[in-house]
Write a protein that holds these residues in place. Structure first.
Motif, PDB file in Angstrom:
ATOM      1  N   ALA A   1       0.845  -1.246   0.024  1.00 25.93           N
ATOM      2  CA  ALA A   1       0.167  -0.048   0.155  1.00 25.93           C
ATOM      3  C   ALA A   1       0.769   1.310  -0.007  1.00 25.93           C
ATOM      4  O   ALA A   1       0.658   2.321  -0.694  1.00 25.93           O
ATOM      5  N   GLY A   2       1.895   1.326   0.792  1.00 24.95           N
ATOM      6  CA  GLY A   2       2.800   2.542   1.144  1.00 24.95           C
ATOM      7  C   GLY A   2       3.453   2.619  -0.498  1.00 24.95           C
ATOM      8  O   GLY A   2       3.851   3.575  -0.901  1.00 24.95           O
ATOM      9  N   ALA A   3       3.757   1.464  -1.059  1.00 23.17           N
ATOM     10  CA  ALA A   3       4.675   1.469  -2.082  1.00 23.17           C
ATOM     11  C   ALA A   3       3.958   2.055  -3.398  1.00 23.17           C
ATOM     12  O   ALA A   3       4.291   2.998  -4.383  1.00 23.17           O
ATOM     13  N   ALA A   4       2.400   1.712  -3.210  1.00 23.53           N
ATOM     14  CA  ALA A   4       1.527   2.178  -4.417  1.00 23.53           C
ATOM     15  C   ALA A   4       1.431   3.797  -4.161  1.00 23.53           C
ATOM     16  O   ALA A   4       1.613   4.502  -5.219  1.00 23.53           O
ATOM     17  N   LEU A   5       1.498   4.305  -2.996  1.00 19.45           N
ATOM     18  CA  LEU A   5       1.436   5.772  -2.888  1.00 19.45           C
ATOM     19  C   LEU A   5       2.834   6.458  -3.284  1.00 19.45           C
ATOM     20  O   LEU A   5       2.601   7.361  -4.114  1.00 19.45           O
ATOM     21  N   ASP A   6       3.870   5.772  -2.959  1.00 13.47           N
ATOM     22  CA  ASP A   6       4.951   6.405  -3.377  1.00 13.47           C
ATOM     23  C   ASP A   6       5.412   6.448  -5.016  1.00 13.47           C
ATOM     24  O   ASP A   6       6.083   7.138  -5.503  1.00 13.47           O
ATOM     25  N   ALA A   7       4.504   5.563  -5.798  1.00  8.58           N
ATOM     26  CA  ALA A   7       4.514   5.284  -7.228  1.00  8.58           C
ATOM     27  C   ALA A   7       3.615   6.277  -7.838  1.00  8.58           C
ATOM     28  O   ALA A   7       3.538   6.234  -9.130  1.00  8.58           O
ATOM     29  N   GLY A   8       3.120   7.194  -6.835  1.00  8.76           N
ATOM     30  CA  GLY A   8       2.065   8.165  -7.577  1.00  8.76           C
ATOM     31  C   GLY A   8       0.604   7.722  -7.505  1.00  8.76           C
ATOM     32  O   GLY A   8      -0.114   8.439  -8.117  1.00  8.76           O
ATOM     33  N   PHE A   9       0.251   6.499  -7.090  1.00 14.21           N
ATOM     34  CA  PHE A   9      -0.960   5.987  -7.158  1.00 14.21           C
ATOM     35  C   PHE A   9      -1.770   6.447  -5.773  1.00 14.21           C
ATOM     36  O   PHE A   9      -1.664   6.085  -4.828  1.00 14.21           O
ATOM     37  N   THR A  10      -2.626   7.342  -5.926  1.00 14.19           N
ATOM     38  CA  THR A  10      -3.336   7.917  -4.920  1.00 14.19           C
ATOM     39  C   THR A  10      -4.840   7.141  -4.479  1.00 14.19           C
ATOM     40  O   THR A  10      -5.418   7.552  -3.594  1.00 14.19           O
ATOM     41  N   THR A  11      -5.242   6.459  -5.675  1.00 15.02           N
ATOM     42  CA  THR A  11      -6.381   5.547  -5.129  1.00 15.02           C
ATOM     43  C   THR A  11      -6.237   4.397  -5.879  1.00 15.02           C
ATOM     44  O   THR A  11      -5.293   4.095  -7.191  1.00 15.02           O
ATOM     45  N   VAL A  12      -6.706   3.374  -5.378  1.00 13.48           N
ATOM     46  CA  VAL A  12      -6.784   2.085  -6.167  1.00 13.48           C
ATOM     47  C   VAL A  12      -8.139   1.375  -6.082  1.00 13.48           C
ATOM     48  O   VAL A  12      -8.872   1.665  -4.892  1.00 13.48           O
ATOM     49  N   ARG A  13      -8.371   0.693  -7.136  1.00  7.32           N
ATOM     50  CA  ARG A  13      -9.668  -0.370  -6.778  1.00  7.32           C
ATOM     51  C   ARG A  13      -9.361  -1.859  -6.600  1.00  7.32           C
ATOM     52  O   ARG A  13      -8.469  -2.262  -7.420  1.00  7.32           O
TER      53      ARG A  13
ATOM     54  N   ALA B   1      -7.670   4.485   5.534  1.00  7.78           N
ATOM     55  CA  ALA B   1      -8.424   5.466   5.538  1.00  7.78           C
ATOM     56  C   ALA B   1      -8.224   6.339   6.865  1.00  7.78           C
ATOM     57  O   ALA B   1      -8.093   7.532   6.863  1.00  7.78           O
ATOM     58  N   LYS B   2      -8.074   5.579   7.908  1.00 10.93           N
ATOM     59  CA  LYS B   2      -7.953   6.177   9.232  1.00 10.93           C
ATOM     60  C   LYS B   2      -6.358   6.956   9.298  1.00 10.93           C
ATOM     61  O   LYS B   2      -6.084   7.581  10.315  1.00 10.93           O
ATOM     62  N   GLY B   3      -5.350   6.595   8.388  1.00 16.20           N
ATOM     63  CA  GLY B   3      -4.066   6.963   8.488  1.00 16.20           C
ATOM     64  C   GLY B   3      -3.251   6.262   9.374  1.00 16.20           C
ATOM     65  O   GLY B   3      -1.995   6.647   9.695  1.00 16.20           O
ATOM     66  N   LYS B   4      -3.752   5.048   9.783  1.00 19.73           N
ATOM     67  CA  LYS B   4      -2.875   4.368  10.655  1.00 19.73           C
ATOM     68  C   LYS B   4      -1.663   3.810   9.828  1.00 19.73           C
ATOM     69  O   LYS B   4      -0.641   3.359  10.529  1.00 19.73           O
ATOM     70  N   VAL B   5      -1.900   3.488   8.635  1.00 24.87           N
ATOM     71  CA  VAL B   5      -0.490   3.249   7.692  1.00 24.87           C
ATOM     72  C   VAL B   5      -0.853   3.712   6.350  1.00 24.87           C
ATOM     73  O   VAL B   5      -1.814   4.444   6.166  1.00 24.87           O
ATOM     74  N   ARG B   6       0.461   4.081   5.708  1.00 26.98           N
ATOM     75  CA  ARG B   6       0.505   4.862   4.439  1.00 26.98           C
ATOM     76  C   ARG B   6      -0.159   3.927   3.303  1.00 26.98           C
ATOM     77  O   ARG B   6       0.022   2.635   3.333  1.00 26.98           O
ATOM     78  N   GLY B   7      -1.055   4.621   2.466  1.00 30.02           N
ATOM     79  CA  GLY B   7      -1.478   3.950   1.451  1.00 30.02           C
ATOM     80  C   GLY B   7      -2.384   4.925   0.625  1.00 30.02           C
ATOM     81  O   GLY B   7      -2.809   5.907   1.039  1.00 30.02           O
ATOM     82  N   PRO B   8      -2.987   4.286  -0.617  1.00 30.75           N
ATOM     83  CA  PRO B   8      -3.765   5.179  -1.273  1.00 30.75           C
ATOM     84  C   PRO B   8      -5.124   4.926  -0.883  1.00 30.75           C
ATOM     85  O   PRO B   8      -5.630   4.186  -0.096  1.00 30.75           O
ATOM     86  N   ARG B   9      -6.167   5.884  -1.336  1.00 32.89           N
ATOM     87  CA  ARG B   9      -7.613   5.607  -1.231  1.00 32.89           C
ATOM     88  C   ARG B   9      -7.953   4.261  -1.778  1.00 32.89           C
ATOM     89  O   ARG B   9      -7.582   3.947  -2.905  1.00 32.89           O
ATOM     90  N   VAL B  10      -8.645   3.388  -1.121  1.00 28.51           N
ATOM     91  CA  VAL B  10      -9.018   2.121  -1.586  1.00 28.51           C
ATOM     92  C   VAL B  10     -10.674   2.004  -1.590  1.00 28.51           C
ATOM     93  O   VAL B  10     -11.182   2.082  -0.690  1.00 28.51           O
ATOM     94  N   LEU B  11     -10.948   1.359  -2.831  1.00 30.90           N
ATOM     95  CA  LEU B  11     -12.151   0.860  -3.135  1.00 30.90           C
ATOM     96  C   LEU B  11     -12.122  -0.798  -3.239  1.00 30.90           C
ATOM     97  O   LEU B  11     -11.129  -1.073  -3.920  1.00 30.90           O
ATOM     98  N   SER B  12     -12.839  -1.456  -2.779  1.00 31.12           N
ATOM     99  CA  SER B  12     -12.647  -2.809  -2.548  1.00 31.12           C
ATOM    100  C   SER B  12     -13.727  -3.600  -2.860  1.00 31.12           C
ATOM    101  O   SER B  12     -15.047  -3.161  -2.399  1.00 31.12           O
ATOM    102  N   CYS B  13     -13.806  -4.841  -3.355  1.00 33.34           N
ATOM    103  CA  CYS B  13     -14.720  -5.873  -3.378  1.00 33.34           C
ATOM    104  C   CYS B  13     -14.873  -6.870  -2.547  1.00 33.34           C
ATOM    105  O   CYS B  13     -15.686  -7.568  -2.403  1.00 33.34           O
ATOM    106  N   GLY B  14     -13.797  -6.802  -1.425  1.00 34.16           N
ATOM    107  CA  GLY B  14     -13.756  -7.887  -0.482  1.00 34.16           C
ATOM    108  C   GLY B  14     -13.249  -9.146  -1.301  1.00 34.16           C
ATOM    109  O   GLY B  14     -12.428  -8.983  -2.245  1.00 34.16           O
ATOM    110  N   PRO B  15     -13.751 -10.180  -0.803  1.00 37.13           N
ATOM    111  CA  PRO B  15     -13.370 -11.533  -1.741  1.00 37.13           C
ATOM    112  C   PRO B  15     -13.958 -11.399  -2.961  1.00 37.13           C
ATOM    113  O   PRO B  15     -15.114 -11.152  -3.149  1.00 37.13           O
ATOM    114  N   VAL B  16     -13.174 -12.292  -3.830  1.00 34.31           N
ATOM    115  CA  VAL B  16     -13.710 -12.373  -5.424  1.00 34.31           C
ATOM    116  C   VAL B  16     -14.884 -13.610  -5.186  1.00 34.31           C
ATOM    117  O   VAL B  16     -14.773 -14.506  -4.299  1.00 34.31           O
ATOM    118  N   GLN B  17     -15.763 -13.385  -6.026  1.00 34.51           N
ATOM    119  CA  GLN B  17     -17.005 -14.441  -5.908  1.00 34.51           C
ATOM    120  C   GLN B  17     -16.438 -15.310  -6.994  1.00 34.51           C
ATOM    121  O   GLN B  17     -16.351 -15.065  -8.148  1.00 34.51           O
TER     122      GLN B  17
END
Length: 405
Positions: A86-98, A112-128
């Motif tokens: 997640a932190g590496a994605a942010l460092d690569a310029g990715f501020t959002t990931v799906r 989202a709470k800022g407890k770890v570095r990372g992009p904004r994340v939208l998630s499907c959870g587990p794949v069906q």
């Protein structure tokens, strides 16, 4: 910095318009009209783009895959790998990931709470997945009903198995309960599979339609992993809104997608990754044989999709521990179309696909202040996207989250 102005950068705003030398002001986390007040961030010689968006990420697959799903790694190590990615994605310029499968809502919340570095994340959870279909990595001797014991609540859950429409309905409701904001189904076999072929179709039209119905009830959508045309057509007939990969997309199927307003998200970087070092992902070397020819067919599918006028996003699909070259997807796409088209796909178009149009994806007054200052001009040299050290400054929602100046 409450209010600040970026001065001296060449701005590529993500809309597809030509670059311009303008001052960009940030106030309260959003792009504002330039004014006299505020600190100055000097950016002479740098190029500004919107924060990049990866529409096909797998943060939950950040550890060697087979060891992860055969209980050879601790939850602590899996968590460390997820948050490093997640932190590496942010460092690569990715501020959002799906995130298209693998993480639990707990990861989204922690970032989202800022407890770890990372992009904004939208998630499907587990794949069906259908029972034993793409997305199932249990041992052949293991009863299917034990697969859910591989989930680590609050951290990762790769897939849920459904044997029929009623089971699928229950599983997608459970995914939404865990915090999914959209759904992903596997409707064909996959490259990284142990139990199927790319030519296989998975789930029936009627089964896929159950997921579409449940998503529509929550004002969201279904996307599908699909490599072959029969699987794509099944999904489109059922009402899905997006197709991932689309490796063998042909003209009649692209025309059907266009008629129904269905989006395509090709994924080239993972193909390069698997051809380069399949063992490094923690998968069996035999996977490499399944990848051969996929890159060329996916390139042909991209051309077919463009000719059909489809909306085309951009996703890396990187898996395993080697997810430090996420921007490679833009470089690869820039070889098949123009660098500007690749950038627009990774910003404006991806924001539309994620339902974030009007918030991110374009640098314009009122939008969230997500942008990257690059060391050089990636439109002239798309190779710059591949190395995260070229992302000199990364700003997310008005906060400077990386600064190498």
């Amino acid at each position: 910095m409450g209010r600040f102005q970026v001065v001296g950068a060449t701005v590529v705003d993500g809309s597809g318009r030509d670059p311009a030398d303008v001052t960009i002001a940030v106030e309260d986390g959003r792009i504002a009209q330039p004014g006299a007040s505020g600190e100055r961030l000097e950016a002479d010689g740098l190029t500004m783009t919107p924060g990049l968006i990866d529409a096909h990420a797998h943060l939950g697959l950040s550890s060697p895959i087979e060891p992860q799903f055969s209980f050879r790694l601790s939850a602590a190590e899996i968590a460390a790998d997820i948050f490093a990615t997640a932190g590496a994605a942010l460092d690569a310029g990715f501020t959002t990931v799906r995130d298209t499968g693998g993480i639990d809502g707990g990861v989204v919340t922690a970032i989202a709470k800022g407890k770890v570095r990372g992009p904004r994340v939208l998630s499907c959870g587990p794949v069906q997945c259908q029972t034993g279909g793409h997305g199932y990595y249990g041992a052949e001797w293991e009863p299917t009903e034990l697969w859910s014991s591989h989930h680590i609540p609050g951290l990762c859950a790769l897939s849920m198995q459904s044997g029929n429409a009623n089971e699928l309905r229950g599983n997608v409701r459970e995914a939404f309960r865990r915090g999914a904001s959209f759904l992903k189904l596997c409707v064909t076999g996959g490259v990284v599979s142990a139990h199927d072929q790319l030519t296989d179709t998975q789930f029936t039209v009627e089964e896929i339609a159950v997921a579409v119905q449940e998503a529509a009830a929550r004002n969201t959508y279904v996307t599908v992993h699909a490599h072959n045309n029969e699987g794509i057509r099944n999904a489109v007939e059922a009402g899905v809104r997006c197709v991932e990969h689309g490796t063998d997309l042909d003209e009649p199927t692209a025309a059907l997608m266009a008629a129904r307003g269905v989006t395509l998200v090709p994924t080239f970087a993972v193909v390069e990754q698997l051809l380069r070092d399949s063992a490094g992902t923690g998968l069996n070397e035999s996977i490499r044989d399944r990848v051969l020819g996929v890159r060329e067919r996916m390139a042909e599918a991209l051309a077919v999709a463009k000719e059909a006028g489809l909306r085309i996003g951009l996703g890396s699909d990187l898996i395993g521990p080697g997810q430090d070259r996420r921007g490679e997807e833009l470089r690869l796409r820039a070889e098949l179309e123009t660098p500007m088209e690749a950038l627009v796909a990774a910003t404006k178009t991806n924001a539309e696909i994620l339902g974030l149009s009007g918030e991110v994806g374009v640098i314009a007054p009122g939008r969230q202040a997500d942008f990257v200052l690059w060391n050089g001009n990636p439109l002239d040299n798309p190779q710059l996207f591949s190395d995260r050290d070229n992302a000199v400054v990364v700003v997310q929602a008005g906060r400077i989250v990386k600064d190498l100046r």
